[in-house]
Design a protein around this motif. Sequence first.
Motif, mmCIF file in Angstrom:
data_model
loop_
_atom_site.group_PDB
_atom_site.id
_atom_site.type_symbol
_atom_site.label_atom_id
_atom_site.label_comp_id
_atom_site.label_asym_id
_atom_site.label_seq_id
_atom_site.Cartn_x
_atom_site.Cartn_y
_atom_site.Cartn_z
ATOM 1 N N ARG A 172 0.832 -1.209 0.000
ATOM 2 C CA ARG A 172 0.000 0.000 0.000
ATOM 3 C C ARG A 172 0.865 1.258 0.000
ATOM 4 N NH1 ARG A 172 -3.540 -3.199 3.200
ATOM 5 N NH2 ARG A 172 -2.486 -2.566 5.139
ATOM 6 N N LEU A 173 1.941 1.240 0.790
ATOM 7 C CA LEU A 173 2.847 2.383 0.796
ATOM 8 C C LEU A 173 3.518 2.566 -0.564
ATOM 9 C CD1 LEU A 173 4.555 1.903 4.287
ATOM 10 C CD2 LEU A 173 2.929 3.694 3.643
ATOM 11 N N ASP A 174 3.889 1.449 -1.189
ATOM 12 C CA ASP A 174 4.535 1.515 -2.501
ATOM 13 C C ASP A 174 3.589 2.120 -3.537
ATOM 14 O OD1 ASP A 174 6.792 0.394 -1.436
ATOM 15 O OD2 ASP A 174 6.475 -1.599 -2.290
ATOM 16 N N ARG A 175 2.336 1.695 -3.513
ATOM 17 C CA ARG A 175 1.384 2.197 -4.503
ATOM 18 C C ARG A 175 1.136 3.683 -4.342
ATOM 19 N NH1 ARG A 175 -2.721 -3.032 -4.249
ATOM 20 N NH2 ARG A 175 -1.440 -4.373 -5.608
ATOM 21 N N ALA A 176 1.271 4.179 -3.124
ATOM 22 C CA ALA A 176 1.113 5.614 -2.898
ATOM 23 C C ALA A 176 2.238 6.416 -3.548
ATOM 24 C CB ALA A 176 1.077 5.900 -1.397
ATOM 25 N N GLN A 177 3.325 5.725 -3.908
ATOM 26 C CA GLN A 177 4.461 6.381 -4.541
ATOM 27 C C GLN A 177 4.416 6.310 -6.061
ATOM 28 O OE1 GLN A 177 7.011 8.057 -2.829
ATOM 29 N NE2 GLN A 177 5.644 7.763 -1.078
ATOM 30 N N ASP A 178 3.378 5.682 -6.628
ATOM 31 C CA ASP A 178 3.283 5.577 -8.085
ATOM 32 C C ASP A 178 3.370 6.962 -8.725
ATOM 33 O OD1 ASP A 178 3.041 2.903 -7.803
ATOM 34 O OD2 ASP A 178 0.961 2.739 -8.494
ATOM 35 N N GLY A 179 4.146 7.039 -9.788
ATOM 36 C CA GLY A 179 4.332 8.305 -10.480
ATOM 37 C C GLY A 179 5.538 9.091 -10.001
ATOM 38 N N LYS A 180 6.136 8.668 -8.890
ATOM 39 C CA LYS A 180 7.308 9.350 -8.358
ATOM 40 C C LYS A 180 8.589 8.636 -8.814
ATOM 41 C CE LYS A 180 4.811 11.121 -4.326
ATOM 42 N NZ LYS A 180 4.747 11.188 -2.847
ATOM 43 N N PRO A 181 9.746 9.286 -8.672
ATOM 44 C CA PRO A 181 10.985 8.671 -9.176
ATOM 45 C C PRO A 181 11.386 7.430 -8.378
ATOM 46 C CG PRO A 181 11.260 11.041 -8.829
ATOM 47 C CD PRO A 181 9.964 10.650 -8.192
ATOM 48 N N GLY A 238 19.043 -2.862 -5.878
ATOM 49 C CA GLY A 238 17.813 -2.993 -6.658
ATOM 50 C C GLY A 238 17.137 -1.642 -6.824
ATOM 51 N N TRP A 239 15.856 -1.656 -7.189
ATOM 52 C CA TRP A 239 15.093 -0.423 -7.391
ATOM 53 C C TRP A 239 14.539 0.067 -6.055
ATOM 54 C CZ3 TRP A 239 15.143 2.398 -11.691
ATOM 55 C CH2 TRP A 239 15.536 1.784 -12.884
ATOM 56 N N VAL A 240 14.806 1.320 -5.727
ATOM 57 C CA VAL A 240 14.350 1.895 -4.465
ATOM 58 C C VAL A 240 13.724 3.259 -4.732
ATOM 59 C CG1 VAL A 240 16.037 0.685 -3.035
ATOM 60 C CG2 VAL A 240 16.634 2.895 -4.022
ATOM 61 N N ARG A 241 12.798 3.650 -3.845
ATOM 62 C CA ARG A 241 12.198 4.973 -3.916
ATOM 63 C C ARG A 241 13.102 5.982 -3.202
ATOM 64 N NH1 ARG A 241 8.339 1.919 -1.605
ATOM 65 N NH2 ARG A 241 8.371 3.233 0.267
ATOM 66 N N GLN A 242 12.853 7.249 -3.462
ATOM 67 C CA GLN A 242 13.679 8.288 -2.853
ATOM 68 C C GLN A 242 13.622 8.228 -1.332
ATOM 69 O OE1 GLN A 242 12.688 12.429 -3.813
ATOM 70 N NE2 GLN A 242 14.843 12.750 -4.271
ATOM 71 N N ASN A 243 12.425 7.926 -0.781
ATOM 72 C CA ASN A 243 12.311 7.903 0.683
ATOM 73 C C ASN A 243 12.882 6.635 1.302
ATOM 74 O OD1 ASN A 243 10.356 6.089 -0.085
ATOM 75 N ND2 ASN A 243 8.678 7.069 1.015
ATOM 76 N N GLN A 244 13.371 5.693 0.468
ATOM 77 C CA GLN A 244 14.053 4.507 0.988
ATOM 78 C C GLN A 244 15.567 4.702 1.030
ATOM 79 O OE1 GLN A 244 12.122 1.836 -1.930
ATOM 80 N NE2 GLN A 244 11.539 0.592 -0.169
ATOM 81 N N LEU A 245 16.044 5.781 0.425
ATOM 82 C CA LEU A 245 17.466 6.083 0.434
ATOM 83 C C LEU A 245 17.827 6.853 1.703
ATOM 84 C CD1 LEU A 245 17.830 7.298 -3.266
ATOM 85 C CD2 LEU A 245 18.708 5.149 -2.333
ATOM 86 N N ASP A 246 19.083 6.759 2.089
ATOM 87 C CA ASP A 246 19.557 7.627 3.149
ATOM 88 C C ASP A 246 19.306 9.076 2.727
ATOM 89 O OD1 ASP A 246 21.832 9.378 4.399
ATOM 90 O OD2 ASP A 246 21.755 7.578 5.641
#
Length: 434
Positions: A172-181, A238-246
């Motif tokens: 659910r959290l991932d889907r909220a990030q759809d459309g983002k880098p 692998g593929w990560v969202r911006q908020n998963q990076l340090d």
Amino acid sequence: MRTTLHRAPLILSLVLSLVLGFLALAGMAPCAHAQSDRIAAVVNGDAITRQDIDARGRLFALSTGMPLTPDVLARLRPQILRQLIDEKLRLQAILRAKIVVPDTAIAQAIAGIEQRNNMPPGALQARLAAQGVTMRTLIDEVRVQIGWLRFIRQKLGDRAKVTPAEISDQIRLDRAQDGKPQYHVAEIFIAVDQPSHAAEADRFASTVIDELRQGAPFAVVAAQFSQSQDALEGGDMGWVRQNQLDPAVAQIADQMPDGAISDPIRVAGGYLIVSMLGKRTAGRQMGTVLSLRQAFVPFTTELNPNAPTPQQQQALAKAEDISKTVHSCDAMEAENTALGNKKPSDPGPIVLENVSPPAFRTVLGALQPDQTSRPLIARDGIAVVILCSRDEKNLAALSREQVGNRILDQRAELASRALLRELQRQAMIDQRGV
């Protein structure tokens, strides 16, 4: 995805005899000068010598292409000693937990390093032996890396299992990030155990970055020197969202072009070196996924294109025959079995857009189902491939298993750093200089 706690053993062609060959090599290094045997540090009663430091330095220099000069080794020694101390602490914890790392697991890990760097089986052994670097140096390092992963899993206990509810929440959290880098990144983590050691680690990171930017293979350097859980997978996150990076990495990720290597990035516990492998928009990235089978005809010696041996000419004739007569994936698997399965019949799903070099991508892209390629010649042999299926897929969509693996990876990384800090606090360490 990364080889961490959850990953099943890799499907590799390297057999136990390769490990035994590596172990036999351990006694073949040239005799060290008495100065090299001088103790550089004692960790809970276990010694680290100058010879240990220099061996790891030579391994690093060889893998990156750096000149093996006294000046280079002198610049590497302080940080190598820090890492050998941490490695010794990990090894002691592994032994206290009575964790045994099978030789087959070490063989698989080393073969994985070779595969990710397009090296034929055994090439790493030959390259090190030619430079007088004992294979024991790499084997010991890989043994600790694998054992530490198993130790972390043991320490996580029930937290090593991710519940269906946790996976659903993450989706659910991932889907909220759809459309983002989203970013495909690889990392090398260089730990700093004390603030007074930060400048030293920064200098080491800068040395590593210089070599990476001159073409040193990121995966090899990460496997040797990164202190994160993804080291054996070449640091690939692998593929990560911006908020998963340090947060410090997230600030620069969007400005990094594909293929870029970052400057040293100060993060909690040390420094990160980041390689930007790709970018996409979260939620949707269509790509062509190929299912292939291959037959590999090996050479007995490395190919000189200007002077092929009779055996290599025979191998080409065999490959041409396969290309003309094999018309099904099952038949191609049978051919590869008859040839000794020197490389796996099934290389796994291939994303066409990611295939390199472009000429090989063109060859695969032109194939139709049940169509066989022309012979594809490499230094170590000749491959013939057949296309089994071609599918258009959303590459951004993760399975529930992949989401669970990612959650576990994050837990393992946090646990690893916390446990190492605790080992450092409790340890009796006597450093005597390098």
